[in-house]
Design an enzyme around this catalytic site. Structure first.
Site, PDB file in Angstrom:
ATOM      1  N   GLY A  90       0.785  -1.231   0.000  1.00 39.21           N
ATOM      2  CA  GLY A  90       0.000   0.000   0.000  1.00 39.21           C
ATOM      3  C   GLY A  90       0.813   1.276   0.000  1.00 39.21           C
ATOM      4  O   GLY A  90       0.241   2.367   0.099  1.00 39.21           O
ATOM      5  N   SER A  92       2.423   4.395  -1.408  1.00 40.53           N
ATOM      6  CA  SER A  92       2.218   5.175  -2.637  1.00 40.53           C
ATOM      7  C   SER A  92       3.150   6.370  -2.716  1.00 40.53           C
ATOM      8  O   SER A  92       3.338   6.933  -3.805  1.00 40.53           O
ATOM      9  CB  SER A  92       0.759   5.634  -2.738  1.00 40.53           C
ATOM     10  OG  SER A  92       0.416   6.432  -1.624  1.00 40.53           O
ATOM     11  N   HIS A  97       7.439   7.489   5.766  1.00 36.64           N
ATOM     12  CA  HIS A  97       6.522   8.252   6.622  1.00 36.64           C
ATOM     13  C   HIS A  97       5.758   7.287   7.509  1.00 36.64           C
ATOM     14  O   HIS A  97       5.375   6.196   7.085  1.00 36.64           O
ATOM     15  CB  HIS A  97       5.536   9.076   5.780  1.00 36.64           C
ATOM     16  CG  HIS A  97       4.831   8.271   4.743  1.00 36.64           C
ATOM     17  ND1 HIS A  97       5.419   7.933   3.549  1.00 36.64           N
ATOM     18  CD2 HIS A  97       3.595   7.722   4.727  1.00 36.64           C
ATOM     19  CE1 HIS A  97       4.571   7.205   2.836  1.00 36.64           C
ATOM     20  NE2 HIS A  97       3.454   7.057   3.530  1.00 36.64           N
ATOM     21  N   LEU A  98       5.523   7.734   8.727  1.00 36.31           N
ATOM     22  CA  LEU A  98       4.717   6.966   9.677  1.00 36.31           C
ATOM     23  C   LEU A  98       3.301   7.527   9.680  1.00 36.31           C
ATOM     24  O   LEU A  98       3.111   8.737   9.837  1.00 36.31           O
ATOM     25  CB  LEU A  98       5.313   7.084  11.086  1.00 36.31           C
ATOM     26  CG  LEU A  98       4.604   6.255  12.155  1.00 36.31           C
ATOM     27  CD1 LEU A  98       4.917   4.777  11.991  1.00 36.31           C
ATOM     28  CD2 LEU A  98       4.998   6.715  13.557  1.00 36.31           C
ATOM     29  N   HIS A  99       2.319   6.640   9.503  1.00 34.93           N
ATOM     30  CA  HIS A  99       0.922   7.036   9.668  1.00 34.93           C
ATOM     31  C   HIS A  99       0.582   6.928  11.156  1.00 34.93           C
ATOM     32  O   HIS A  99       0.828   5.891  11.776  1.00 34.93           O
ATOM     33  CB  HIS A  99      -0.011   6.079   8.918  1.00 34.93           C
ATOM     34  CG  HIS A  99       0.136   6.078   7.432  1.00 34.93           C
ATOM     35  ND1 HIS A  99      -0.704   6.779   6.608  1.00 34.93           N
ATOM     36  CD2 HIS A  99       1.015   5.448   6.621  1.00 34.93           C
ATOM     37  CE1 HIS A  99      -0.358   6.572   5.341  1.00 34.93           C
ATOM     38  NE2 HIS A  99       0.688   5.762   5.314  1.00 34.93           N
TER      39      HIS A  99
END
Ligand code: 5GP
Ligand code: ZN
Length: 111
Positions: A90, A92, A97-99
């Protein structure tokens, strides 16, 4: 390099930073998947979290420090942190980066 997160970090694309430290910034996700959906992003460009751990380990530590600070500020009861690595998982945007996701029931296993 045409990297959207490098442009956000540099200010070329104006953004509101919710956190800014020596090596990391955080801002709202453009397409939020939960009431709280923040991206915590190293200032240095690395394709994914594993590469970041080799190239800028201090930034990886600061990412989790920022997550804790943001969660405390928002008094989040719980939150989920996710690094997607590779398109099949997933990813993109190929700048690590950390969600940080919170504010609704989060199912497990994730979709
Ligand atoms: P990934 O799919 O790589 O794990 O996550 C990329 C995230 O970046 C997605 O959740 C997407 O909504 C978000 N995103 C993509 N472009 C932008 C942008 O220009 N600004 C912001 N704030 N978020 C973006
Ligand atoms: Zn970048």
């Amino acid at each position: 390099m045409n990297c959207i997160f490098c442009k956000i970090v540099s200010g070329e694309i104006p953004s509101k930073f919710l956190y800014e430290g020596e090596r990391v910034v955080a801002f709202e996700d453009l397409n939020p998947q939960a009431p709280t959906h923040i991206l915590i992003v190293p200032k240095s460009h690395h394709e994914n979290a594993a590469d970041l751990s080799l190239g800028d380990p201090s930034a990886l530590l600061e990412i989790f420090k920022a997550a804790k600070q943001l969660a405390n500020e928002r008094e989040l009861e719980g939150y989920r942190t996710v690094f997607n690595t590779g398109a099949a998982a997933g990813q993109s945007v190929f700048h690590a980066h950390l969600h940080l996701l919170a504010g609704r029931a989060l199912g497990w296993p994730p979709g």
